[in-house]
Enzyme design. Sequence first.
Site, PDB file in Angstrom:
ATOM      1  N   ALA A   1       0.836  -1.206   0.000  1.00  0.00           N
ATOM      2  CA  ALA A   1       0.000   0.000   0.000  1.00  0.00           C
ATOM      3  C   ALA A   1       0.874   1.260   0.000  1.00  0.00           C
ATOM      4  O   ALA A   1       0.636   2.206  -0.758  1.00  0.00           O
ATOM      5  CB  ALA A   1      -0.917  -0.012   1.225  1.00  0.00           C
TER       6      ALA A   1
ATOM      7  N   ARG B   1      13.296   3.153  14.744  1.00  0.00           N
ATOM      8  CA  ARG B   1      12.793   4.471  15.167  1.00  0.00           C
ATOM      9  C   ARG B   1      13.339   4.935  16.509  1.00  0.00           C
ATOM     10  O   ARG B   1      13.611   6.122  16.685  1.00  0.00           O
ATOM     11  CB  ARG B   1      11.264   4.449  15.224  1.00  0.00           C
ATOM     12  CG  ARG B   1      10.610   4.417  13.862  1.00  0.00           C
ATOM     13  CD  ARG B   1       9.123   4.423  14.034  1.00  0.00           C
ATOM     14  NE  ARG B   1       8.444   4.158  12.777  1.00  0.00           N
ATOM     15  CZ  ARG B   1       7.274   3.538  12.691  1.00  0.00           C
ATOM     16  NH1 ARG B   1       6.658   3.127  13.790  1.00  0.00           N
ATOM     17  NH2 ARG B   1       6.709   3.339  11.530  1.00  0.00           N
TER      18      ARG B   1
ATOM     19  N   ARG C   1      -8.928   0.824  15.914  1.00  0.00           N
ATOM     20  CA  ARG C   1      -9.053   0.551  14.474  1.00  0.00           C
ATOM     21  C   ARG C   1     -10.521   0.707  14.099  1.00  0.00           C
ATOM     22  O   ARG C   1     -11.397   0.146  14.774  1.00  0.00           O
ATOM     23  CB  ARG C   1      -8.581  -0.875  14.208  1.00  0.00           C
ATOM     24  CG  ARG C   1      -8.500  -1.221  12.762  1.00  0.00           C
ATOM     25  CD  ARG C   1      -7.321  -0.649  12.030  1.00  0.00           C
ATOM     26  NE  ARG C   1      -6.076  -1.312  12.331  1.00  0.00           N
ATOM     27  CZ  ARG C   1      -4.886  -0.856  11.970  1.00  0.00           C
ATOM     28  NH1 ARG C   1      -4.772   0.285  11.319  1.00  0.00           N
ATOM     29  NH2 ARG C   1      -3.792  -1.517  12.265  1.00  0.00           N
TER      30      ARG C   1
ATOM     31  N   ARG D   1       7.215 -13.596  -3.623  1.00  0.00           N
ATOM     32  CA  ARG D   1       5.800 -13.707  -4.010  1.00  0.00           C
ATOM     33  C   ARG D   1       5.451 -12.849  -5.221  1.00  0.00           C
ATOM     34  O   ARG D   1       4.686 -13.256  -6.069  1.00  0.00           O
ATOM     35  CB  ARG D   1       4.896 -13.250  -2.842  1.00  0.00           C
ATOM     36  CG  ARG D   1       4.725 -14.224  -1.720  1.00  0.00           C
ATOM     37  CD  ARG D   1       3.741 -13.668  -0.700  1.00  0.00           C
ATOM     38  NE  ARG D   1       4.248 -12.482  -0.014  1.00  0.00           N
ATOM     39  CZ  ARG D   1       4.992 -12.508   1.090  1.00  0.00           C
ATOM     40  NH1 ARG D   1       5.281 -13.664   1.641  1.00  0.00           N
ATOM     41  NH2 ARG D   1       5.442 -11.388   1.653  1.00  0.00           N
ATOM     42  N   SER D   2       5.998 -11.639  -5.270  1.00  0.00           N
ATOM     43  CA  SER D   2       5.587 -10.760  -6.369  1.00  0.00           C
ATOM     44  C   SER D   2       6.702 -10.510  -7.382  1.00  0.00           C
ATOM     45  O   SER D   2       6.551  -9.649  -8.255  1.00  0.00           O
ATOM     46  CB  SER D   2       5.041  -9.443  -5.823  1.00  0.00           C
ATOM     47  OG  SER D   2       5.888  -8.972  -4.832  1.00  0.00           O
TER      48      SER D   2
ATOM     49  N   CYS E   1       2.522   6.319  11.647  1.00  0.00           N
ATOM     50  CA  CYS E   1       1.576   7.178  10.915  1.00  0.00           C
ATOM     51  C   CYS E   1       0.757   8.119  11.822  1.00  0.00           C
ATOM     52  O   CYS E   1       0.638   9.312  11.539  1.00  0.00           O
ATOM     53  CB  CYS E   1       0.645   6.328  10.065  1.00  0.00           C
ATOM     54  SG  CYS E   1      -0.062   4.934  10.940  1.00  0.00           S
TER      55      CYS E   1
ATOM     56  N   HIS F   1      -6.495   8.260   8.660  1.00  0.00           N
ATOM     57  CA  HIS F   1      -6.746   8.153  10.099  1.00  0.00           C
ATOM     58  C   HIS F   1      -7.331   9.473  10.622  1.00  0.00           C
ATOM     59  O   HIS F   1      -7.085  10.535  10.059  1.00  0.00           O
ATOM     60  CB  HIS F   1      -5.425   7.933  10.864  1.00  0.00           C
ATOM     61  CG  HIS F   1      -4.765   6.614  10.623  1.00  0.00           C
ATOM     62  ND1 HIS F   1      -5.368   5.558   9.982  1.00  0.00           N
ATOM     63  CD2 HIS F   1      -3.518   6.180  10.966  1.00  0.00           C
ATOM     64  CE1 HIS F   1      -4.537   4.532   9.947  1.00  0.00           C
ATOM     65  NE2 HIS F   1      -3.406   4.886  10.520  1.00  0.00           N
TER      66      HIS F   1
ATOM     67  N   GLN G   1      -3.237   8.376   5.894  1.00  0.00           N
ATOM     68  CA  GLN G   1      -2.230   7.522   6.551  1.00  0.00           C
ATOM     69  C   GLN G   1      -1.168   7.065   5.561  1.00  0.00           C
ATOM     70  O   GLN G   1       0.007   6.970   5.907  1.00  0.00           O
ATOM     71  CB  GLN G   1      -2.961   6.333   7.192  1.00  0.00           C
ATOM     72  CG  GLN G   1      -2.088   5.295   7.815  1.00  0.00           C
ATOM     73  CD  GLN G   1      -1.613   4.272   6.819  1.00  0.00           C
ATOM     74  OE1 GLN G   1      -2.348   3.856   5.942  1.00  0.00           O
ATOM     75  NE2 GLN G   1      -0.358   3.872   6.950  1.00  0.00           N
TER      76      GLN G   1
HETATM   77  P1  A2P Z   1       5.023  -8.873  -1.587  1.00  0.00           P
HETATM   78  O1  A2P Z   1       4.030  -8.202  -2.495  1.00  0.00           O
HETATM   79  O2  A2P Z   1       6.019  -9.657  -2.375  1.00  0.00           O
HETATM   80  O3  A2P Z   1       4.411  -9.634  -0.464  1.00  0.00           O
HETATM   81  P2  A2P Z   1       1.674  -4.001   2.803  1.00  0.00           P
HETATM   82  O4  A2P Z   1       2.190  -3.161   3.941  1.00  0.00           O
HETATM   83  O5  A2P Z   1       0.707  -3.267   1.944  1.00  0.00           O
HETATM   84  O6  A2P Z   1       1.168  -5.328   3.263  1.00  0.00           O
HETATM   85  O7  A2P Z   1       2.945  -4.311   1.861  1.00  0.00           O
HETATM   86  C1  A2P Z   1       4.101  -4.971   2.303  1.00  0.00           C
HETATM   87  C2  A2P Z   1       5.200  -4.892   1.244  1.00  0.00           C
HETATM   88  O8  A2P Z   1       6.376  -5.512   1.797  1.00  0.00           O
HETATM   89  C3  A2P Z   1       4.881  -5.648  -0.038  1.00  0.00           C
HETATM   90  O9  A2P Z   1       5.486  -4.989  -1.123  1.00  0.00           O
HETATM   91  C4  A2P Z   1       5.543  -6.997   0.228  1.00  0.00           C
HETATM   92  O10 A2P Z   1       5.905  -7.680  -0.953  1.00  0.00           O
HETATM   93  C5  A2P Z   1       6.790  -6.557   0.944  1.00  0.00           C
HETATM   94  N1  A2P Z   1       7.372  -7.638   1.736  1.00  0.00           N
HETATM   95  C6  A2P Z   1       6.778  -8.329   2.735  1.00  0.00           C
HETATM   96  N2  A2P Z   1       7.622  -9.256   3.235  1.00  0.00           N
HETATM   97  C7  A2P Z   1       8.783  -9.138   2.537  1.00  0.00           C
HETATM   98  C8  A2P Z   1      10.051  -9.804   2.573  1.00  0.00           C
HETATM   99  N3  A2P Z   1      10.289 -10.783   3.437  1.00  0.00           N
HETATM  100  N4  A2P Z   1      11.002  -9.419   1.686  1.00  0.00           N
HETATM  101  C9  A2P Z   1      10.759  -8.418   0.820  1.00  0.00           C
HETATM  102  N5  A2P Z   1       9.591  -7.742   0.736  1.00  0.00           N
HETATM  103  C10 A2P Z   1       8.619  -8.096   1.580  1.00  0.00           C
END
Ligand code: A2P
Length: 345
Positions: free
Chosen positions: A15, A101, A236, A41-42, A130, A243, A316
Site C-alpha cells: 500500500a 525508530r 481501528r 511472491r511478487s 503514521c 486516520h 495515513q
Molecule cells: P510482496 O508483495 O512480495 O508480499 P503491505 O504493507 O501493503 O502489506 O505491503 C508490504 C510490502 O512488503 C509488499 O510490497 C511486500 O511484498 C513486501 N514484503 C513483505 N515481506 C517481505 C520480505 N520478506 N522481503 C521483501 N519484501 C517483503
Amino acid sequence: MSESYKVAILGATGAVGTELLDLLQTRNFPVAELKLLASERSAGSTLKFKGQNLQVEAVTDDSFKEVDLVLASAGASTSKVWAKKAVEAGAVVIDNSSAFRMDPTVPLVVPEVNPKAAALHKGIIANPNCTTILMSVAVWPLHQVQPIQRLVVATYQSASGAGARAMAEMKTQAKEILDGEAPTTDIFPYPLAFNLFPHNSQLNDQGYCQEEMKMVNETRKIFDSNELRITPTCIRVPVLRAHSEAINLEFAEPFSVVKAREILSRSPGVTLVENWQENYFPMPMEASGKDDVLVGRIRQDISHPCGLELWLSGDQIRKGAALNAVQIAELLVAKNLLRMAVETF
Ligand code: A2P
C-alpha cells in the site's frame, strides 16, 4: 543539469510502496534509475513508472549495488534484514518500519517539525509511525508558542494502516456481512467492517498497546521533549484509508482558540477545515489522497481553563507514510546529504 539518483523501493507492491512510486513520479524526484523490490511472491510482476513497465524483483544481497537511496516499507523484520546491508552497499535508507525508530543513532524525522535531525544520519533515517506523524504536524506549531504540558489522544485508525491486504479484507468482510455470511478474518483478529476494536498490537504491563507506546515515545523523540506527558487510546475503525484523531492539549496558561486557529491556518502541512454553521469538519474520506493534515473543531476544553480540543484527519498512506518519506528524501537532496552520507560512511 542537476544530479539524479538511483532509487530502490523495498516493499514496492504494498500500500505504501505503490504510493511511493506515485509520489516519486508526481513530485518529480530526481530519479536516474528505479528498482522495485519485494518478496519472492511478487517477483516478476510489473508496476508502471513514468509510462514504463518496471519489473518487480525479489530482494537479494545484490539488490543495493550502486543504489543511492532506498525507500523501505516492507515491515520491521524485513528492514532489520536489509537496511544495514543497503547502507553497507553505500545507500541511504529511509525506513518506514518501526525497526530503527527508537535507536538513538537513527534520526526520526517529520520535515515540518525536526528537519535538522536528518543531517545527523549515519545511513538510516526512520519515518515515524503514521498516527504520530499526523499528530506531530498538527500540534507542533502550538507547542512552539506554548509548550504542551499534557496530551490526551484517541485515534480512529483506518484499515490501510495494516497494509493493502487488510484493506482488501475489510472490503470482502463488508460484502460477506451484507450477504449474510460470516466475515473472513485472515489479517485482522476480528471483523472490522461494521465494527471497531482497540488496536491489536501487543499490550504492555500497564495495559497500553505497542501502537499507543509508539505515539508516546516517538512524539517525545521528534519533539526532543522527554518530559512530554502523552496518553493515547488507539482504535481501528472501518475506514478504508486516512486516520482521524481527537486530541486534548493542556498548557500551563490558557491558549486562545482564536490564536490556535490563526497559527494552524498558516502552518506547513496543515489545512484548517472548519465550518461551524454547517457542522463541517475534517473527515477521513476528504483527507484521502490529500497531502495536508486536515485540522478543525478547535475549541476550548470546558473541563480545564488551560485545555484545548482539536480534531484531525490525515491520509495515513500519504503524509502518514509515503509522503513523509519522500519529503525526507527531498530534504536530503536539497542539503546534499545523500552523497555526503555515502562519503562519510
Ligand atoms: P510482496 O508483495 O512480495 O508480499 P503491505 O504493507 O501493503 O502489506 O505491503 C508490504 C510490502 O512488503 C509488499 O510490497 C511486500 O511484498 C513486501 N514484503 C513483505 N515481506 C517481505 C520480505 N520478506 N522481503 C521483501 N519484501 C517483503
